[in-house]
Design a protein around this motif. Structure first.
Motif, PDB file in Angstrom:
ATOM      1  N   LEU A 194     105.407  55.469 132.897  1.00 24.65           N
ATOM      2  CA  LEU A 194     105.012  56.823 132.519  1.00 24.65           C
ATOM      3  C   LEU A 194     103.994  57.420 133.471  1.00 24.65           C
ATOM      4  CD1 LEU A 194     104.525  56.795 128.687  1.00 24.65           C
ATOM      5  CD2 LEU A 194     106.210  58.031 130.000  1.00 24.65           C
ATOM      6  N   ILE A 250     111.523  64.485 129.577  1.00 21.20           N
ATOM      7  CA  ILE A 250     110.816  65.556 130.295  1.00 21.20           C
ATOM      8  C   ILE A 250     110.465  66.645 129.289  1.00 21.20           C
ATOM      9  CG2 ILE A 250     111.097  67.473 131.939  1.00 21.20           C
ATOM     10  CD1 ILE A 250     112.724  65.708 133.666  1.00 21.20           C
ATOM     11  N   ALA A 310     107.688  65.421 127.035  1.00 19.77           N
ATOM     12  CA  ALA A 310     106.547  64.763 127.692  1.00 19.77           C
ATOM     13  C   ALA A 310     105.225  65.311 127.177  1.00 19.77           C
ATOM     14  CB  ALA A 310     106.627  64.957 129.198  1.00 19.77           C
ATOM     15  N   LYS A 311     104.253  64.368 127.050  1.00 19.47           N
ATOM     16  CA  LYS A 311     102.966  64.771 126.485  1.00 19.47           C
ATOM     17  C   LYS A 311     102.044  65.334 127.561  1.00 19.47           C
ATOM     18  CE  LYS A 311     103.265  61.355 122.880  1.00 19.47           C
ATOM     19  NZ  LYS A 311     103.131  59.947 122.647  1.00 19.47           N
ATOM     20  N   ASP A 312     102.256  64.931 128.819  1.00  9.28           N
ATOM     21  CA  ASP A 312     101.411  65.469 129.881  1.00  9.28           C
ATOM     22  C   ASP A 312     102.190  65.548 131.186  1.00  9.28           C
ATOM     23  OD1 ASP A 312     101.370  62.895 131.099  1.00  9.28           O
ATOM     24  OD2 ASP A 312      99.793  62.299 129.716  1.00  9.28           O
ATOM     25  N   GLU A 313     101.534  66.089 132.211  1.00 12.20           N
ATOM     26  CA  GLU A 313     102.208  66.318 133.489  1.00 12.20           C
ATOM     27  C   GLU A 313     102.650  65.002 134.136  1.00 12.20           C
ATOM     28  OE1 GLU A 313     103.100  69.292 134.880  1.00 12.20           O
ATOM     29  OE2 GLU A 313     102.429  70.178 133.010  1.00 12.20           O
ATOM     30  N   GLN A 339     103.621  62.220 132.647  1.00 15.59           N
ATOM     31  CA  GLN A 339     104.847  61.756 131.988  1.00 15.59           C
ATOM     32  C   GLN A 339     106.034  62.565 132.476  1.00 15.59           C
ATOM     33  OE1 GLN A 339     105.033  61.481 127.767  1.00 15.59           O
ATOM     34  NE2 GLN A 339     103.393  59.992 127.621  1.00 15.59           N
ATOM     35  N   LYS A 340     105.801  63.855 132.623  1.00 16.28           N
ATOM     36  CA  LYS A 340     106.870  64.759 133.041  1.00 16.28           C
ATOM     37  C   LYS A 340     107.330  64.391 134.454  1.00 16.28           C
ATOM     38  CE  LYS A 340     106.625  69.032 131.246  1.00 16.28           C
ATOM     39  NZ  LYS A 340     106.221  70.421 131.098  1.00 16.28           N
TER      40      LYS A 340
END
Lengths: 506, 399
Positions: free
Chosen positions: B330, B372, B375-378, B380-381
């Protein structure tokens, strides 16, 4: 006469359409006479800014004062993010505040000629998560727009086709929306003005901008091969790449002439070279279409037609990819750049109260009917008794017809359990692992002491036509329950946000 | 060891109790039925509450019950299933929290039976629960004798089993048990203690081999291993700490020397681990390796391949590894799609057919594209986007 408008708030370009007096949607050009307005903001001072074509031109030479300041960093791609900030003139702007500025400019341009806007609908990609939708609604509110509804871009395009097409639509249609920043593929069953969205699939970071960037990198690579030097993006930037991309849609090859401080070079780029570097991007779109068909267990020959939306659909490789999947060339049912805004205007009229419409406008939308599906799964955190660990359990699956209400029976897991943690989650695919789901809401249901494990708890999620959701957790034994209206959470948040400055992170 | 001695001591007392509860109560019940309802004592006794265990599949053991529990009035019942090693007279340990006691890892399945009236019975065998061979750890590995016990209990006076023994016997209702020969496939818990130092040393050797698989030792990677070693020393009994420290430092030195010479023999180390380590130790070494991999913020091809090889050698379910790996990935920068070995990065088995490969890639595509969007944050994305790019490259190759 009421001004009922639809706004396609695009990643790279935005467009505005209104319902005219005869009930038809039409594009309203911006102040400079363009049907589409670049979604670029240039700051010329702490409180001075411009939006549109001039800002876009300046973004290449004055990038650090613009949003986006690098390709791929567009505000729409970060909507809903609490982390992303653009720091310009010591002020931190958020994707939401930048979007608000773009919407404000579109509003002002419109109102200069047509007067105040009565009601508006803003579009979002089908794969936008809750936070991004809410941020879009918030941006519209900050821009001073009365936005009652938000509509998915492919759904809006379907609306436009059903109204504007010279022949009545009938059958299953794929809405292939390859825009500047996102790719969406929806499949809809259309019978005249009855539209039923069956499924939507999308890729969040896939659009014309990624294609421009791939071309820019190709030119830089060739330049290095010829001169041994690195090409500065000021010498061949994203805007030039965008122009060359368009040329490569008409021509088999182009000559890129670089005259830069790093050196001079004439670089020939053939369409084949171009297609090679963008093939992975187009394949991602192809996979999304295949997934959408697979979700509905449809074969490509069961699709009546393909509705093309977004400027990237003009790229020959994209057309070839569509032809490869469906075994035929797609027909052009309208201008791909304008379909979404036109459809949004129709939807705005459809959702308007009858008394603000004239008889012709009323007549044009009264037969319309739309059925949508949930674009996400909604789940709940449960304890997996086999492993003793928490996991996610789906309550509302993706592609459930809206409105829907689903109840699942769960049970307490230990003797004398006095509270139940109620954790509502959202996720695009079925997920058990809580690491990969978004937390939408967390609450607690107090339970009476002294009872053995296995007490029934009923969990009900209800999704309404307005895309709001109510979640209820009920202890069957006592009838005690806790519930949350997820749209009300947003509305209560709305009350506390009134000024655009509040969204600037200092 | 202390814990095991206590268990053995408790066992004899418990054995006497269960013998009385099992045979005594059944005998009394059969005698009562013979007097009040007729039939022979033998007939009524044969209808007693019994338990059996069957091997259904290669790996699955199913527990069933039938018969009439000795119950004089209506009660709300629960059934506790416990498993013991009959030779050592000690309980077995579960590898899953879900099938263990509340406060320990001693095997226990708690099943809610519900309201049960006097005279009510199960005329036929009822399959109640099952366990896999991987799920239980006996005191010793190999061919042993297993004892499966079923305790019927009043739910309102729960048994509260602790280390295999009920703390509250007031609610006991009936009892059945069965013995069977059984082959424990996991290293026994008494053996684990003996092997611990060796297993820790092997883990360190693997971790340092992984850290140096790119030719050098990154400070961050070294620190992860050091932290792990420090914890291993701290949890050892005080009298053994110096010994543990020396042993781990020596393993670090040996591993580093071999890695420098490019002679880390993964298969040999893993073979030893497989023989000596328990399931928890195996997960532990994988977690350590994943921590080493993610410490520099990058997931290199060599590191991913190294971990994949370890997991294959020590026989951990590949799905579990993928889950562990996915969580680490992640926050990592993944290899560039254009230059990466997509087969390795996406776990594509080259022996699969074209169709199988495509199906696998499409499955991954759906999974990561979904992630994507959730996703919880950039970070993860970004990580999920890298996987999508890899999927597109793979489709280019196999689609």
């Amino acid at each position: 006469m009421a001004n009922i408008i639809g706004i396609d708030l695009g990643t790279t370009y935005s467009a505005v359409a209104k319902i005219n007096d005869s009930g038809k949607p039409e594009i309203v050009p911006d102040e400079q006479g363009n049907n589409i307005t670049p979604s670029v903001v240039e700051f010329t001072g702490k409180e001075k800014y411009s939006v549109g074509a001039t800002a876009k031109k300046m973004s290449e030479v004055n990038a650090k004062y613009c949003v986006p300041n690098t390709p791929g960093d567009e505000a729409k791609r970060h909507m809903g993010s609490t982390e992303k900030v653009y720091e310009i003139y010591d002020i931190k702007h958020t994707p939401l505040s930048i979007s608000a500025l773009i919407l404000k400019k579109l509003k002002e341009d419109f109102e200069k000629i047509h007067g105040p806007i009565d009601t508006a609908v803003v579009t979002v990609p089908a794969n936008f998560a809750n936070e991004a939708r809410e941020a879009t609604a918030e941006a519209a509110k900050l821009a001073g727009l009365n936005v009652e509804n938000i509509i998915n871009e492919p759904t809006a395009a379907t609306f436009a086709c059903s109204v504007l097409s010279s022949q009545e639509l009938s059958g299953k249609y794929v809405i292939y929306d390859f825009g500047g920043g996102t790719f969406d593929c929806s499949i809809a069953e259309v019978q005249g003005h009855d539209i039923e969205i069956l499924t939507s699939e999308g890729v969040q970071k896939l659009g014309g901008k990624d294609i421009d960037l791939a071309l820019m990198n190709l030119v830089a690579k060739r330049f290095k091969e010829e001169t041994g030097k690195n090409l500065n993006s000021r010498s061949y930037g994203i805007l030039k790449a965008e122009e060359d991309k368009k040329s490569l849609s008409d021509r088999e090859s182009i000559l890129v002439s670089i005259q830069s401080p790093e050196g001079l070079a004439d670089i020939t780029i053939t369409r084949e070279d171009f297609e090679e570097v963008i093939s992975s991007l187009v394949l991602q779109a192809e996979m999304a279409v295949e997934v959408a068909l697979e979700r509905l267990d449809l074969k490509p020959d069961q699709i009546t037609d393909i509705i093309l939306v977004g400027g990237s659909t003009r790229i020959p490789l994209v057309k070839k990819s569509i032809a490869k999947i469906f075994g035929r060339e797609p027909k052009l049912l309208g201008n791909p750049d304008e379909m979404v805004a036109l459809g949004a205007a129709i939807y705005a009229a459809y959702k308007s109260e009858g008394n603000i419409l004239n008889p012709l406008q009323r007549q044009s939308v009264h037969k319309m009917n739309i059925q949508e599906v949930t674009g996400y799964c909604f789940g709940v955190e449960v304890l997996d008794t086999a492993t003793g660990k928490s996991k996610n359990m789906v309550i509302i699956d993706r592609n459930e017809k809206i409105p829907c209400s689903i109840t699942e029976s769960l049970a307490t897991v230990v003797d004398n359990q006095t509270a139940l943690n109620c954790h509502v989650t959202q996720h695009a695919e079925k997920e058990e692992d809580l690491t990969f789901v978004r937390s939408v809401w967390k609450g607690k249901l107090e339970l009476p002491p002294g009872r053995p494990q296995g007490q029934e708890i009923k969990v009900t999620y209800s999704f309404t036509e307005n895309q709001t959701m109510n979640c209820t957790f009920m202890d069957v034994g006592t009838g005690k329950k806790t519930s949350v209206d997820l749209d009300n959470l947003r509305k209560s948040a709305d009350k506390s946000t009134a000024d655009i400055d509040e969204f600037k992170v200092e | 060891m202390e814990f095991i001695l206590i268990l053995v001591a408790w066992w004899f007392g418990w054995w006497i109790f269960t013998s009385i509860l099992g045979f005594g109560a059944k005998g009394a019940s059969a005698a009562y039925k013979t007097v009040t309802k007729g039939g022979t004592f033998a007939e009524n006794f044969s209808n007693a509450f019994v338990i059996k265990i069957e091997r259904k599949e290669q790996n699955l053991n199913v527990i069933s019950i039938k018969g009439q529990p000795s119950i004089q009035y209506e009660r709300e019942l629960a059934l506790y299933i416990k498993i013991y090693d009959a030779e050592e007279r000690v309980p077995v340990i579960s590898t899953f929290e879900g099938s263990s006691e509340f406060e320990s890892r001693i095997y226990e399945q708690r099943l809610r039976i519900g309201q049960f009236k006097a005279g009510q019975y199960w005329p036929n065998w009822v399959e109640l629960c099952d366990f896999t061979d991987q799920e239980i750890i006996g005191p010793k590995k190999g061919q042993r004798k297993l004892l499966v016990s079923g305790f019927l209990w009043d739910i309102n006076q729960p048994a509260n089993f602790k280390y295999g023994i009920a703390e509250n016997i007031a609610g006991s209702v009936d009892f059945a048990e069965i013995e069977m020969p059984y082959n424990f496939i996991n290293v026994g818990y008494t053996e684990l203690d003996q092997n611990r130092l060796k297993v820790q040393g092997l883990s360190v050797q693997l971790a340092i081999g992984l850290a140096m698989s790119d030719g050098s030792l990154d400070r961050k990677e070294g620190n992860v291993i050091k932290k792990w070693m420090k914890e291993a020393v701290e949890i050892a009994p005080e009298s053994d700490r110096a010994k543990v420290k020396n042993s781990l430092n020596k393993a670090l030195e040996t591993g580093s020397k071999k890695a420098k010479e490019g002679k880390t023999n993964i298969s040999n180390i893993c073979k030893q681990l497989d023989q000596k380590a328990g399931i928890a130790d195996k997960y532990d070494v994988l977690e350590l390796c994943l921590d080493v991999m993610s410490s520099d913020g990058k997931a290199d091809q060599e590191e991913l391949a190294f971990i994949e090889e370890i997991s294959k050698h020590i026989g951990i379910d590949y799905k579990e590894i993928t889950k562990l790996k996915e969580r680490r990935l992640l926050d990592l920068e993944l290899p560039e799609a254009e230059t990466a070995d997509v087969d390795k990065a996406l776990d594509i088995d080259p022996s699969w057919s074209q169709d199988e490969k495509k199906k696998h890639i499409m499955k991954l595509y759906r999974k990561y594209n979904g992630r994507i969007n959730s996703a919880k944050d950039e970070n993860q994305k970004k990580s999920a986007q890298s996987m999508l790019d890899l999927c597109a490259e793979a489709i280019k190759k196999y689609g």
